[in-house]
Design a protein around this motif. Structure first.
Motif, PDB file in Angstrom:
ATOM      1  N   ILE A 277      53.073 -15.586 -10.318  1.00 44.20           N
ATOM      2  CA  ILE A 277      54.110 -14.346 -10.580  1.00 44.20           C
ATOM      3  C   ILE A 277      53.178 -13.377 -11.388  1.00 44.20           C
ATOM      4  O   ILE A 277      53.366 -12.079 -11.010  1.00 44.20           O
ATOM      5  N   ALA A 278      52.752 -13.658 -12.516  1.00 39.75           N
ATOM      6  CA  ALA A 278      52.044 -12.571 -13.338  1.00 39.75           C
ATOM      7  C   ALA A 278      50.904 -12.147 -12.600  1.00 39.75           C
ATOM      8  O   ALA A 278      50.723 -10.614 -12.886  1.00 39.75           O
ATOM      9  N   GLN A 279      50.302 -12.736 -11.837  1.00 41.88           N
ATOM     10  CA  GLN A 279      48.941 -12.362 -11.140  1.00 41.88           C
ATOM     11  C   GLN A 279      49.701 -11.171  -9.968  1.00 41.88           C
ATOM     12  O   GLN A 279      48.929  -9.961  -9.992  1.00 41.88           O
TER      13      GLN A 279
ATOM     14  N   PHE B  40      47.996  -6.118 -12.899  1.00 37.74           N
ATOM     15  CA  PHE B  40      46.479  -6.072 -12.945  1.00 37.74           C
ATOM     16  C   PHE B  40      45.966  -5.704 -14.246  1.00 37.74           C
ATOM     17  O   PHE B  40      46.378  -4.337 -14.818  1.00 37.74           O
ATOM     18  N   ARG B  41      45.033  -6.504 -14.691  1.00 35.95           N
ATOM     19  CA  ARG B  41      44.378  -6.149 -15.816  1.00 35.95           C
ATOM     20  C   ARG B  41      45.357  -5.952 -16.975  1.00 35.95           C
ATOM     21  O   ARG B  41      45.208  -5.004 -17.847  1.00 35.95           O
ATOM     22  N   GLY B  42      46.245  -6.840 -17.037  1.00 34.14           N
ATOM     23  CA  GLY B  42      47.425  -6.596 -18.100  1.00 34.14           C
ATOM     24  C   GLY B  42      48.670  -5.693 -18.015  1.00 34.14           C
ATOM     25  O   GLY B  42      49.417  -5.579 -18.826  1.00 34.14           O
TER      26      GLY B  42
ATOM     27  N   ARG C 158      41.745 -16.197  -3.688  1.00 33.22           N
ATOM     28  CA  ARG C 158      41.090 -16.235  -4.780  1.00 33.22           C
ATOM     29  C   ARG C 158      41.333 -17.425  -5.419  1.00 33.22           C
ATOM     30  O   ARG C 158      40.389 -18.221  -6.040  1.00 33.22           O
ATOM     31  N   ASN C 159      42.799 -17.915  -5.600  1.00 32.32           N
ATOM     32  CA  ASN C 159      42.934 -19.223  -6.253  1.00 32.32           C
ATOM     33  C   ASN C 159      42.155 -20.449  -5.557  1.00 32.32           C
ATOM     34  O   ASN C 159      42.011 -21.352  -6.046  1.00 32.32           O
ATOM     35  N   LEU C 160      42.389 -20.512  -4.246  1.00 36.98           N
ATOM     36  CA  LEU C 160      41.910 -21.617  -3.548  1.00 36.98           C
ATOM     37  C   LEU C 160      40.384 -21.649  -3.516  1.00 36.98           C
ATOM     38  O   LEU C 160      39.690 -22.582  -3.663  1.00 36.98           O
ATOM     39  N   ALA C 161      39.794 -20.548  -3.625  1.00 33.96           N
ATOM     40  CA  ALA C 161      38.304 -20.291  -3.676  1.00 33.96           C
ATOM     41  C   ALA C 161      37.858 -20.905  -5.060  1.00 33.96           C
ATOM     42  O   ALA C 161      36.635 -21.456  -5.229  1.00 33.96           O
ATOM     43  N   SER C 162      38.583 -20.792  -6.090  1.00 37.61           N
ATOM     44  CA  SER C 162      38.287 -21.130  -7.325  1.00 37.61           C
ATOM     45  C   SER C 162      38.707 -22.790  -7.386  1.00 37.61           C
ATOM     46  O   SER C 162      38.048 -23.261  -8.336  1.00 37.61           O
ATOM     47  N   ARG C 163      39.175 -23.293  -6.607  1.00 37.83           N
ATOM     48  CA  ARG C 163      39.599 -24.759  -6.692  1.00 37.83           C
ATOM     49  C   ARG C 163      38.595 -25.336  -5.679  1.00 37.83           C
ATOM     50  O   ARG C 163      38.744 -26.522  -5.246  1.00 37.83           O
ATOM     51  N   GLY C 164      37.456 -24.690  -5.033  1.00 41.91           N
ATOM     52  CA  GLY C 164      36.624 -25.492  -4.313  1.00 41.91           C
ATOM     53  C   GLY C 164      36.786 -25.149  -2.702  1.00 41.91           C
ATOM     54  O   GLY C 164      36.193 -26.077  -1.846  1.00 41.91           O
ATOM     55  N   LEU C 165      37.494 -24.078  -2.308  1.00 34.48           N
ATOM     56  CA  LEU C 165      37.770 -23.792  -0.709  1.00 34.48           C
ATOM     57  C   LEU C 165      36.322 -23.284  -0.245  1.00 34.48           C
ATOM     58  O   LEU C 165      35.595 -22.419  -0.987  1.00 34.48           O
ATOM     59  N   THR C 166      35.793 -24.130   0.743  1.00 36.66           N
ATOM     60  CA  THR C 166      34.325 -23.651   1.311  1.00 36.66           C
ATOM     61  C   THR C 166      34.648 -23.669   2.973  1.00 36.66           C
ATOM     62  O   THR C 166      35.397 -24.326   3.191  1.00 36.66           O
ATOM     63  N   ARG C 167      33.835 -23.230   3.609  1.00 36.08           N
ATOM     64  CA  ARG C 167      33.634 -23.296   4.802  1.00 36.08           C
ATOM     65  C   ARG C 167      32.717 -24.133   5.366  1.00 36.08           C
ATOM     66  O   ARG C 167      31.263 -24.141   5.032  1.00 36.08           O
ATOM     67  N   ARG C 168      33.064 -25.271   6.025  1.00 36.06           N
ATOM     68  CA  ARG C 168      32.000 -26.373   6.353  1.00 36.06           C
ATOM     69  C   ARG C 168      32.296 -26.787   7.955  1.00 36.06           C
ATOM     70  O   ARG C 168      33.281 -27.175   8.353  1.00 36.06           O
ATOM     71  N   ASP C 169      31.217 -26.690   8.809  1.00 36.48           N
ATOM     72  CA  ASP C 169      31.195 -26.910  10.166  1.00 36.48           C
ATOM     73  C   ASP C 169      32.388 -26.135  11.076  1.00 36.48           C
ATOM     74  O   ASP C 169      33.098 -26.701  11.754  1.00 36.48           O
ATOM     75  N   GLY C 170      32.329 -24.939  10.511  1.00 30.08           N
ATOM     76  CA  GLY C 170      33.370 -23.928  11.415  1.00 30.08           C
ATOM     77  C   GLY C 170      34.790 -24.125  10.761  1.00 30.08           C
ATOM     78  O   GLY C 170      35.607 -23.476  11.445  1.00 30.08           O
TER      79      GLY C 170
END
Length: 159
Positions: A106-108, A112-114, A141-153
């Protein structure tokens, strides 16, 4: 999961709305002194003249016209949530585990930058679209920081 807002008495030591027994099936409310009133359609229960001679009046109300109890349309659910919150320590522990993540998100969205964000557009439609884009970007952004990647389409979240 939302922590139910605790009911506070107007004056410490006085009765709260939780001290009144609400029977939605019968459509009645009973005060701590045992006086029963029916619930009108507006859900404002007036105890009125019964309060003038009540021995518990000094702990209930200072109103000359007696106690008025305003019931929320979802009063039954709110009472049940407060009762389960008080009775189940596992529920409180689970809330403490997840609360920081929710409040951070919610804060995010709101800052923006405080600095607090202001609405960028006039009108509900454009601001709603902006909010949807912002939350989607933050979720990505949160999912990417937790390891979201694209593999085999397909998108894969690392476990």
């Amino acid at each position: 999961m939302i922590k139910p807002k605790p009911v506070q008495p107007a004056v410490p030591g006085w009765f709260t709305r939780e001290d009144f027994t609400v029977d939605e099936q019968a459509g009645t409310v009973t005060c701590p002194a045992g006086v029963t009133r029916t619930i009108p359609p507006a859900r404002h229960v007036v105890f009125g003249a019964a309060c003038s001679s009540c021995p518990l009046r000094s702990r209930c109300t200072t109103s000359k016209s007696g106690r008025v109890l305003s019931l929320h349309p979802q009063d039954r659910l709110l009472r049940a949530a407060r009762a389960s919150w008080a009775a189940d320590p596992g529920l409180r522990e689970d809330y403490r585990t997840h609360r920081p993540n929710v409040e951070r998100v919610i804060a995010q969205v709101a800052t923006f930058r405080g600095r607090r964000l202001k609405l960028r557009y006039r009108g509900v439609t454009r601001n709603h679209a902006w909010l949807k884009r912002r939350t989607a970007a933050l979720n990505l952004r949160n999912l990417a920081s937790r390891g979201l990647t694209r593999r085999d389409g397909t998108w894969v979240l690392a476990t």
